[in-house]
Design a protein around this motif. Structure first.
Motif, mmCIF file in Angstrom:
data_model
loop_
_atom_site.group_PDB
_atom_site.id
_atom_site.type_symbol
_atom_site.label_atom_id
_atom_site.label_comp_id
_atom_site.label_asym_id
_atom_site.label_seq_id
_atom_site.Cartn_x
_atom_site.Cartn_y
_atom_site.Cartn_z
ATOM 1 N N PHE A 97 0.862 -1.217 0.061
ATOM 2 C CA PHE A 97 0.114 0.066 0.072
ATOM 3 C C PHE A 97 0.891 1.272 -0.019
ATOM 4 N N ALA A 98 1.925 1.071 0.905
ATOM 5 C CA ALA A 98 2.832 2.438 0.986
ATOM 6 C C ALA A 98 3.430 2.579 -0.385
ATOM 7 N N LEU A 99 4.180 1.580 -1.093
ATOM 8 C CA LEU A 99 4.725 1.637 -2.288
ATOM 9 C C LEU A 99 3.654 2.128 -3.427
ATOM 10 N N GLU A 100 2.398 1.661 -3.371
ATOM 11 C CA GLU A 100 1.434 2.285 -4.424
ATOM 12 C C GLU A 100 1.295 3.916 -4.130
ATOM 13 N N LEU A 101 1.192 4.305 -3.041
ATOM 14 C CA LEU A 101 1.207 5.747 -2.818
ATOM 15 C C LEU A 101 2.458 6.447 -3.337
ATOM 16 N N ALA A 102 3.537 5.868 -3.050
ATOM 17 C CA ALA A 102 5.088 6.153 -3.576
ATOM 18 C C ALA A 102 4.906 6.446 -4.832
ATOM 19 N N ALA A 103 4.363 5.432 -5.556
ATOM 20 C CA ALA A 103 4.486 5.218 -7.030
ATOM 21 C C ALA A 103 3.505 6.457 -7.705
ATOM 22 N N ASP A 104 2.303 6.611 -6.892
ATOM 23 C CA ASP A 104 1.610 7.470 -7.580
ATOM 24 C C ASP A 104 2.091 9.222 -7.205
ATOM 25 N N GLN A 105 2.939 9.426 -6.187
ATOM 26 C CA GLN A 105 3.652 10.500 -6.066
ATOM 27 C C GLN A 105 4.585 10.800 -7.090
ATOM 28 N N MET A 106 5.391 9.624 -7.165
ATOM 29 C CA MET A 106 6.532 9.890 -8.138
ATOM 30 C C MET A 106 5.940 9.840 -9.816
ATOM 31 N N ALA A 107 4.710 9.690 -9.847
ATOM 32 C CA ALA A 107 4.194 9.893 -11.274
ATOM 33 C C ALA A 107 3.824 11.130 -11.115
ATOM 34 N N ASN A 108 3.121 11.829 -10.108
ATOM 35 C CA ASN A 108 2.585 13.037 -10.237
ATOM 36 C C ASN A 108 3.681 14.017 -10.083
ATOM 37 N N ARG A 109 4.639 13.906 -9.469
ATOM 38 C CA ARG A 109 5.869 14.664 -9.497
ATOM 39 C C ARG A 109 6.824 14.168 -10.079
ATOM 40 N N GLY A 110 7.033 13.862 -11.127
ATOM 41 C CA GLY A 110 8.264 12.884 -11.784
ATOM 42 C C GLY A 110 9.260 13.681 -11.919
ATOM 43 N N ASP A 111 9.433 15.071 -12.162
ATOM 44 C CA ASP A 111 10.696 15.910 -12.135
ATOM 45 C C ASP A 111 11.352 15.896 -10.985
ATOM 46 N N GLU A 112 10.842 15.326 -9.749
ATOM 47 C CA GLU A 112 11.557 15.400 -8.729
ATOM 48 C C GLU A 112 12.227 14.031 -8.304
ATOM 49 N N PHE A 113 12.020 13.171 -9.159
ATOM 50 C CA PHE A 113 12.817 11.778 -8.878
ATOM 51 C C PHE A 113 13.477 11.193 -10.109
ATOM 52 N N ASP A 114 14.468 10.407 -9.919
ATOM 53 C CA ASP A 114 15.410 10.115 -10.989
ATOM 54 C C ASP A 114 15.517 8.637 -11.006
ATOM 55 N N ASP A 115 16.362 8.017 -11.671
ATOM 56 C CA ASP A 115 16.331 6.602 -12.123
ATOM 57 C C ASP A 115 16.545 5.979 -10.878
ATOM 58 N N GLU A 116 17.606 6.397 -9.939
ATOM 59 C CA GLU A 116 17.928 5.922 -8.901
ATOM 60 C C GLU A 116 16.538 5.506 -7.848
ATOM 61 N N ASP A 117 15.846 6.607 -7.752
ATOM 62 C CA ASP A 117 14.478 6.501 -6.947
ATOM 63 C C ASP A 117 13.608 5.432 -7.546
ATOM 64 N N THR A 118 13.399 5.489 -8.936
ATOM 65 C CA THR A 118 12.674 4.203 -9.424
ATOM 66 C C THR A 118 13.214 3.112 -9.092
ATOM 67 N N ALA A 119 14.451 2.823 -9.368
ATOM 68 C CA ALA A 119 15.295 1.825 -8.726
ATOM 69 C C ALA A 119 14.970 1.044 -7.620
ATOM 70 N N SER A 120 14.897 2.096 -6.625
ATOM 71 C CA SER A 120 14.572 1.834 -5.324
ATOM 72 C C SER A 120 13.344 1.567 -5.031
ATOM 73 N N LEU A 121 12.288 1.830 -5.789
ATOM 74 C CA LEU A 121 10.806 1.588 -5.579
ATOM 75 C C LEU A 121 10.517 0.285 -6.192
#
Length: 139
Positions: free
Chosen positions: A102-126
């Protein structure tokens, strides 16, 4: 010679041998204390013991200066080294997995909405955390 003289000669010989052994042990300790460590640059082979042999793992290595080196690991040391080399394992309950997903779904939604704040390393961590959340428990 008398029996007493023979006994005294034997006692003196044993005392000299014990003294010589102590001197050799002291010399070895001094050499080890002052020697440079051997830097291993390559691991070539690991040899498992036969079931009837002493249970030690022998790892054939090559030192940085080209000398052959054998690492001999008893079961206790082997387990300790394995713990250092293994990635950290987290055991999660079923409830932990549900909450993490559930927490990871919320994180994925936030990353999708604010994509310019996250990089490939954040995506790999998720993605790595998602694998932990969906990994079947070991048993």
């Amino acid at each position: 010679m008398s029996a007493r003289a023979d006994l005294m000669r034997l006692l003196t010989a044993f005392t000299s041998i014990d003294r010589a052994r102590r001197l050799v042990d002291l010399h070895h300790a001094e050499v080890l204390a002052t020697a440079d460590p051997i830097v291993v640059s390559r691991f070539d082979v690991a040899m498992e013991p036969a079931p009837e042999d002493e249970q030690v793992l022998t790892v054939g290595c090559i030192a940085a200066d080209g000398r052959p080196v054998a690492l001999v690991l008893d079961p206790e040391t082997r387990a300790r080294v394995a713990g250092w080399l293994s990635p950290m394992r987290i055991e999660l309950s079923d409830n932990d997995r549900v909450l993490l997903a559930f927490a990871l779904e919320l994180a994925a939604d936030q990353m999708a909405n604010r994509g310019d704040e996250f990089d490939d390393e954040d995506t790999a961590s998720l993605a790595a955390l998602n694998r932990v959340a969906t990994e079947a428990p070991r048993g």
